[in-house]
Enzyme design. Sequence first.
Site, PDB file in Angstrom:
ATOM      1  N   ASP A 219     -12.688   9.647  -6.597  1.00  0.00           N
ATOM      2  CA  ASP A 219     -12.312   8.425  -7.309  1.00  0.00           C
ATOM      3  C   ASP A 219     -12.812   8.562  -8.751  1.00  0.00           C
ATOM      4  O   ASP A 219     -13.983   8.299  -9.026  1.00  0.00           O
ATOM      5  CB  ASP A 219     -12.922   7.202  -6.604  1.00  0.00           C
ATOM      6  CG  ASP A 219     -12.335   5.888  -7.096  1.00  0.00           C
ATOM      7  OD1 ASP A 219     -11.520   5.920  -8.042  1.00  0.00           O
ATOM      8  OD2 ASP A 219     -12.688   4.837  -6.530  1.00  0.00           O
TER       9      ASP A 219
ATOM     10  N   HIS B  70      -0.109   3.207 -10.528  1.00  0.00           N
ATOM     11  CA  HIS B  70      -1.048   3.705  -9.495  1.00  0.00           C
ATOM     12  C   HIS B  70      -0.251   4.492  -8.437  1.00  0.00           C
ATOM     13  O   HIS B  70      -0.046   4.026  -7.317  1.00  0.00           O
ATOM     14  CB  HIS B  70      -1.715   2.477  -8.865  1.00  0.00           C
ATOM     15  CG  HIS B  70      -2.860   2.744  -7.948  1.00  0.00           C
ATOM     16  ND1 HIS B  70      -2.801   3.634  -6.896  1.00  0.00           N
ATOM     17  CD2 HIS B  70      -4.106   2.218  -7.909  1.00  0.00           C
ATOM     18  CE1 HIS B  70      -3.960   3.636  -6.256  1.00  0.00           C
ATOM     19  NE2 HIS B  70      -4.775   2.776  -6.861  1.00  0.00           N
TER      20      HIS B  70
ATOM     21  N   ARG C 112       0.855  -1.215   0.000  1.00  0.00           N
ATOM     22  CA  ARG C 112       0.000   0.000   0.000  1.00  0.00           C
ATOM     23  C   ARG C 112       0.877   1.246   0.000  1.00  0.00           C
ATOM     24  O   ARG C 112       1.582   1.525   0.968  1.00  0.00           O
ATOM     25  CB  ARG C 112      -0.888  -0.006   1.257  1.00  0.00           C
ATOM     26  CG  ARG C 112      -1.702   1.248   1.425  1.00  0.00           C
ATOM     27  CD  ARG C 112      -2.834   1.378   0.450  1.00  0.00           C
ATOM     28  NE  ARG C 112      -3.880   0.392   0.706  1.00  0.00           N
ATOM     29  CZ  ARG C 112      -4.886   0.154  -0.125  1.00  0.00           C
ATOM     30  NH1 ARG C 112      -4.982   0.817  -1.269  1.00  0.00           N
ATOM     31  NH2 ARG C 112      -5.789  -0.764   0.175  1.00  0.00           N
TER      32      ARG C 112
ATOM     33  N   ARG D 296       0.631  -6.757  -9.435  1.00  0.00           N
ATOM     34  CA  ARG D 296       1.111  -6.167  -8.179  1.00  0.00           C
ATOM     35  C   ARG D 296       1.313  -7.201  -7.069  1.00  0.00           C
ATOM     36  O   ARG D 296       1.877  -6.868  -6.038  1.00  0.00           O
ATOM     37  CB  ARG D 296       0.179  -5.036  -7.712  1.00  0.00           C
ATOM     38  CG  ARG D 296      -1.229  -5.467  -7.353  1.00  0.00           C
ATOM     39  CD  ARG D 296      -2.059  -4.262  -6.897  1.00  0.00           C
ATOM     40  NE  ARG D 296      -3.398  -4.654  -6.473  1.00  0.00           N
ATOM     41  CZ  ARG D 296      -4.215  -3.896  -5.774  1.00  0.00           C
ATOM     42  NH1 ARG D 296      -3.854  -2.681  -5.414  1.00  0.00           N
ATOM     43  NH2 ARG D 296      -5.410  -4.319  -5.437  1.00  0.00           N
TER      44      ARG D 296
ATOM     45  N   GLU E 100      -2.760   8.724 -11.341  1.00  0.00           N
ATOM     46  CA  GLU E 100      -2.348   7.471 -11.958  1.00  0.00           C
ATOM     47  C   GLU E 100      -2.370   7.588 -13.479  1.00  0.00           C
ATOM     48  O   GLU E 100      -3.401   7.955 -14.045  1.00  0.00           O
ATOM     49  CB  GLU E 100      -3.308   6.350 -11.521  1.00  0.00           C
ATOM     50  CG  GLU E 100      -3.506   6.289 -10.016  1.00  0.00           C
ATOM     51  CD  GLU E 100      -4.638   5.361  -9.609  1.00  0.00           C
ATOM     52  OE1 GLU E 100      -4.891   4.383 -10.332  1.00  0.00           O
ATOM     53  OE2 GLU E 100      -5.277   5.619  -8.570  1.00  0.00           O
TER      54      GLU E 100
END
Length: 288
Positions: A196, A152, A58, A82, A254
């Site tokens: 978002d 990201h 994270r 990832r 991103e």
Amino acid sequence: IAFTLGNGDLPKAILLAEDATAEIYLHGAHVSSFHRHGWGEMLWMSDESNFRTDRPIRGGVPICWPWFGQPQPELPQHGFARTSQWEVIETKAHADPSLEIALRLTDSEATRQLWPHPFELTMRVIVGRDLTMQLSCLNTGEEPLDAEAALHTYFHVQDIDAVRVAGLDGRSYIDKLDAMQGKPQAGELTIDREVDRIYLETPDAVTIHDGAERRIEIQKSGSLSTVVWNPWIDKSAAMADFPNDGYRTMVCVETTNAADDVRTIQPGEVHTITQSCRCEPATGPADP
Ligand code: BG6
């Protein structure tokens, strides 16, 4: 370039270049730190992150691939790149003087169970005054493949109240928090709630104005979409690997191939998405 064990005993590379220092975990080919000397840390990392082979890290720069989000409930959110172990295939020192590392991920029994395509994915990270990341997908199969992608990137900011994101004015975005509705962006983006969004038709640079001290310039290529994400209060509290007040010192901008920017890659062809980020003084001329 040195190799060592990082958190959770996961292997990582440390690139100590003349102008900057960076760290990259082999788990996820995950850039976890970029510190241009004199400019502080550019990336935000969660101090509650997992460092486990079965979980994403994270913070830093997770690679979302070969899909963004969660197309079907049984598939892992943001793909499998990832949470995969990558191998280092090359290290180089350039005359400019920057350092470069390249990591590779290829299809395996495990990836083919989730996604039935042969591929060779390469992440190149170049550490100089800029942090440059290039994610290339070579289609090694005999059928075309469709892939989404995201670098990201969690940027570290001094105080979210003093952040302005420029370069998205006049573009439209898909609001993931409002039934995927399309909406127009007017002016710079400031963040005072959960955000978002997938911005469409965004080939140009984006700038994060980070208070009075610095700005971060994000140049890109191979990408026509840009995601901006901040979880704000409730979502920060709901995420186990994210500090409750973490949203105050981060913003994700991103460089993506998402929504209407899915790429079809023909057999034998390569698609590359590049993102180059640089810290600069808040005012005054750009650093050469
Ligand atoms: C963003 C998505 O890019 O990533 C968000 O747009 C998501 O919807 C966020 O919540 C974090 O995802 P994850 O899987 O790392 O928690």
